[in-house]
Design a protein around this motif. Sequence first.
Motif, short mmCIF file in Angstrom:
data_model
loop_
_atom_site.label_atom_id
_atom_site.label_comp_id
_atom_site.label_asym_id
_atom_site.label_seq_id
_atom_site.Cartn_x
_atom_site.Cartn_y
_atom_site.Cartn_z
N GLU B 113 0.85 -1.19 0.00
CA GLU B 113 0.00 0.00 0.00
C GLU B 113 0.89 1.24 0.00
O GLU B 113 2.07 1.17 0.31
CB GLU B 113 -0.91 0.02 1.25
CG GLU B 113 -1.90 -1.14 1.35
CD GLU B 113 -2.95 -1.15 0.25
OE1 GLU B 113 -3.14 -0.11 -0.41
OE2 GLU B 113 -3.56 -2.22 0.03
N GLY B 114 0.28 2.36 -0.32
CA GLY B 114 0.93 3.67 -0.17
C GLY B 114 2.22 3.81 -0.96
O GLY B 114 2.32 3.37 -2.11
N ASP B 115 3.22 4.41 -0.32
CA ASP B 115 4.49 4.68 -1.00
C ASP B 115 5.19 3.39 -1.44
O ASP B 115 5.82 3.35 -2.50
CB ASP B 115 5.44 5.46 -0.07
CG ASP B 115 4.98 6.91 0.10
OD1 ASP B 115 4.08 7.33 -0.65
OD2 ASP B 115 5.52 7.59 0.99
N GLU B 116 5.08 2.35 -0.62
CA GLU B 116 5.68 1.06 -0.98
C GLU B 116 5.08 0.53 -2.28
O GLU B 116 5.78 -0.02 -3.13
CB GLU B 116 5.43 0.03 0.12
CG GLU B 116 6.46 0.01 1.23
CD GLU B 116 6.32 -1.26 2.05
OE1 GLU B 116 7.35 -1.83 2.44
OE2 GLU B 116 5.17 -1.69 2.32
N LYS B 117 3.77 0.68 -2.40
CA LYS B 117 3.08 0.20 -3.59
C LYS B 117 3.53 0.99 -4.82
O LYS B 117 3.81 0.40 -5.88
CB LYS B 117 1.58 0.36 -3.39
CG LYS B 117 0.70 -0.20 -4.48
CD LYS B 117 -0.74 0.14 -4.12
CE LYS B 117 -1.75 -0.58 -4.96
NZ LYS B 117 -3.11 -0.37 -4.40
N LEU B 118 3.62 2.31 -4.67
CA LEU B 118 4.05 3.15 -5.79
C LEU B 118 5.48 2.79 -6.21
O LEU B 118 5.77 2.67 -7.41
CB LEU B 118 3.97 4.63 -5.38
CG LEU B 118 4.10 5.63 -6.54
CD1 LEU B 118 2.91 5.55 -7.48
CD2 LEU B 118 4.24 7.06 -5.99
N ALA B 119 6.36 2.59 -5.23
CA ALA B 119 7.76 2.25 -5.54
C ALA B 119 7.84 0.89 -6.24
O ALA B 119 8.62 0.70 -7.18
CB ALA B 119 8.60 2.26 -4.27
N ALA B 120 7.04 -0.06 -5.79
CA ALA B 120 7.06 -1.39 -6.39
C ALA B 120 6.49 -1.36 -7.80
O ALA B 120 6.98 -2.04 -8.70
CB ALA B 120 6.27 -2.37 -5.52
N LEU B 121 5.47 -0.54 -8.00
CA LEU B 121 4.87 -0.43 -9.33
C LEU B 121 5.86 0.20 -10.30
O LEU B 121 5.96 -0.19 -11.46
CB LEU B 121 3.58 0.39 -9.26
CG LEU B 121 2.79 0.53 -10.57
CD1 LEU B 121 2.41 -0.83 -11.14
CD2 LEU B 121 1.55 1.38 -10.37
N ARG B 122 6.62 1.16 -9.80
CA ARG B 122 7.67 1.77 -10.61
C ARG B 122 8.73 0.73 -10.98
O ARG B 122 9.14 0.63 -12.15
CB ARG B 122 8.32 2.92 -9.84
CG ARG B 122 9.47 3.53 -10.60
CD ARG B 122 10.21 4.58 -9.79
NE ARG B 122 11.23 5.17 -10.63
CZ ARG B 122 11.59 6.45 -10.60
NH1 ARG B 122 11.04 7.26 -9.75
NH2 ARG B 122 12.51 6.90 -11.43
N CYS B 123 9.14 -0.04 -10.00
CA CYS B 123 10.15 -1.10 -10.22
C CYS B 123 9.65 -2.10 -11.26
O CYS B 123 10.35 -2.47 -12.20
CB CYS B 123 10.43 -1.78 -8.88
SG CYS B 123 11.41 -3.28 -8.99
N LEU B 124 8.40 -2.51 -11.10
CA LEU B 124 7.79 -3.49 -12.02
C LEU B 124 7.68 -2.89 -13.43
O LEU B 124 8.06 -3.53 -14.42
CB LEU B 124 6.42 -3.86 -11.46
CG LEU B 124 5.65 -5.03 -12.07
CD1 LEU B 124 4.64 -5.57 -11.05
CD2 LEU B 124 4.94 -4.65 -13.34
N THR B 125 7.19 -1.66 -13.51
CA THR B 125 7.02 -1.01 -14.81
C THR B 125 8.36 -0.87 -15.53
O THR B 125 8.47 -1.15 -16.73
CB THR B 125 6.37 0.38 -14.64
OG1 THR B 125 5.12 0.23 -13.96
CG2 THR B 125 6.15 1.07 -15.98
N GLU B 126 9.38 -0.46 -14.78
CA GLU B 126 10.69 -0.25 -15.40
C GLU B 126 11.35 -1.57 -15.79
O GLU B 126 12.22 -1.60 -16.68
CB GLU B 126 11.59 0.56 -14.46
CG GLU B 126 11.25 2.05 -14.48
CD GLU B 126 11.48 2.68 -15.85
OE1 GLU B 126 10.49 3.09 -16.49
OE2 GLU B 126 12.65 2.72 -16.29
N HIS B 127 10.97 -2.66 -15.13
CA HIS B 127 11.50 -3.95 -15.55
C HIS B 127 10.82 -4.41 -16.84
O HIS B 127 11.48 -4.88 -17.78
CB HIS B 127 11.29 -4.99 -14.45
CG HIS B 127 11.72 -6.37 -14.85
ND1 HIS B 127 13.03 -6.67 -15.18
CD2 HIS B 127 11.02 -7.53 -15.01
CE1 HIS B 127 13.11 -7.95 -15.52
NE2 HIS B 127 11.90 -8.48 -15.44
N VAL B 128 9.51 -4.26 -16.90
CA VAL B 128 8.75 -4.74 -18.06
C VAL B 128 8.95 -3.81 -19.26
O VAL B 128 9.15 -4.28 -20.38
CB VAL B 128 7.24 -4.85 -17.71
CG1 VAL B 128 6.43 -5.23 -18.94
CG2 VAL B 128 7.01 -5.84 -16.58
N ALA B 129 8.92 -2.52 -19.01
CA ALA B 129 8.97 -1.53 -20.09
C ALA B 129 9.90 -0.39 -19.70
O ALA B 129 9.44 0.70 -19.33
CB ALA B 129 7.56 -1.01 -20.38
#
Lengths: 211, 211
Positions: B113-129
């Motif tokens: 949730e929160g900042d952790e979720k945003l950071a993880a989504l960024r990590c995931l997005t940058e890995h995939v694309a």
Amino acid sequence: MSDLSATERTRHRRLREQGRTDREALFEVLRAGFVCHLGVVVDGDPMVVPTVYGFDDGHLYVHGSVAGRSLTRGTTVCVTITHVDGLVLARSVFEHGVNYRSAMIYGVPRVLEGDEKLAALRCLTEHVAPGQWDYARRPNRKELAATTILAVPLAEASVKVREGHPEDADDPHDVWAGILPLTRSWQAPVTDPHAAAHPVPPHILARTTPH
Amino acid sequence: MSDLSATERTRHRRLREQGRTDREALFEVLRAGFVCHLGVVVDGDPMVVPTVYGFDDGHLYVHGSVAGRSLTRGTTVCVTITHVDGLVLARSVFEHGVNYRSAMIYGVPRVLEGDEKLAALRCLTEHVAPGQWDYARRPNRKELAATTILAVPLAEASVKVREGHPEDADDPHDVWAGILPLTRSWQAPVTDPHAAAHPVPPHILARTTPH
């Protein structure tokens, strides 16, 4: 051919538009690959192992391996086959995604024995490596005993396909958007140095020749 | 970096020679792909769904979707990533197989949730694309709320790699044998017709350029 049965878990609660219910869609996904992910429950926890498969009109035949031996008789497995066709690069991060074709099959597998096992192994081998059942040495009694083949009925399945461009053309963030396609291709066969005396047989060469 | 913990289920009972225990082997497999198969137990049965992932030193970040919402707090998942590198065409059907690299990760996921979720989504997005986090529009509050990201500790994992030629050179059935390599490659980007006014950005073009 009848539609695939829609049970609670295969009813596509999410992303309904991506669900397909006709059997031909299932067979298209099955034909396009040869490695599946076999999910079983072991001591209450999930276990997902990659393995090879073949199929006929009524069953998926899965090479059992570790997961096969962990199975308790009468328990359900979930077999998922996924082909990744590309990235969907949208205007918004939220609409990013993957173009894919996927089948999820639920069923209670039967461990095959005797003639059924041999027939299923032939079906599986010919799906993974067409022509090899007649070309290679067929399994002897001991090898067959050391092989586990599971038959999963093709009765409860869910097929999902996502294709085409991103769906956020109206997003105010007006930037480039599109698809980055990903393809798989067979390369030229590499001969085992110990088999250098033999030419590559035509049925193997045929796989890497465009047609 | 420490080795991956070897528990009963990740100890490679079968095909011991294919198991790798160092963390670098795990990261090599993780770097080479972006789609995993997430296995969860739902009402006692296994469910295996394909989804995208990213990772850092300590965690795998998995896009949750259906499986994420089916999770009961505190239950274990199994995430498997598999790269199929080719067919192993042996002299005997029994020794046929697949060259592959695979990682199986077990863990109790945490829904971020929160900042952790945003950071993880960024990590995931940058890995995939890679490059898209800065180029595309980042998720707003509503989009973030509609996204489920699971963090699975990279603590209990098993990596298996099978490469090279068939191992039955001494089989009396003396025929051609070898490998049929299978490769994946990005193709040229396809522009969404609605985005035709924008050139393909360099970070996208770079993915399809050999380097």
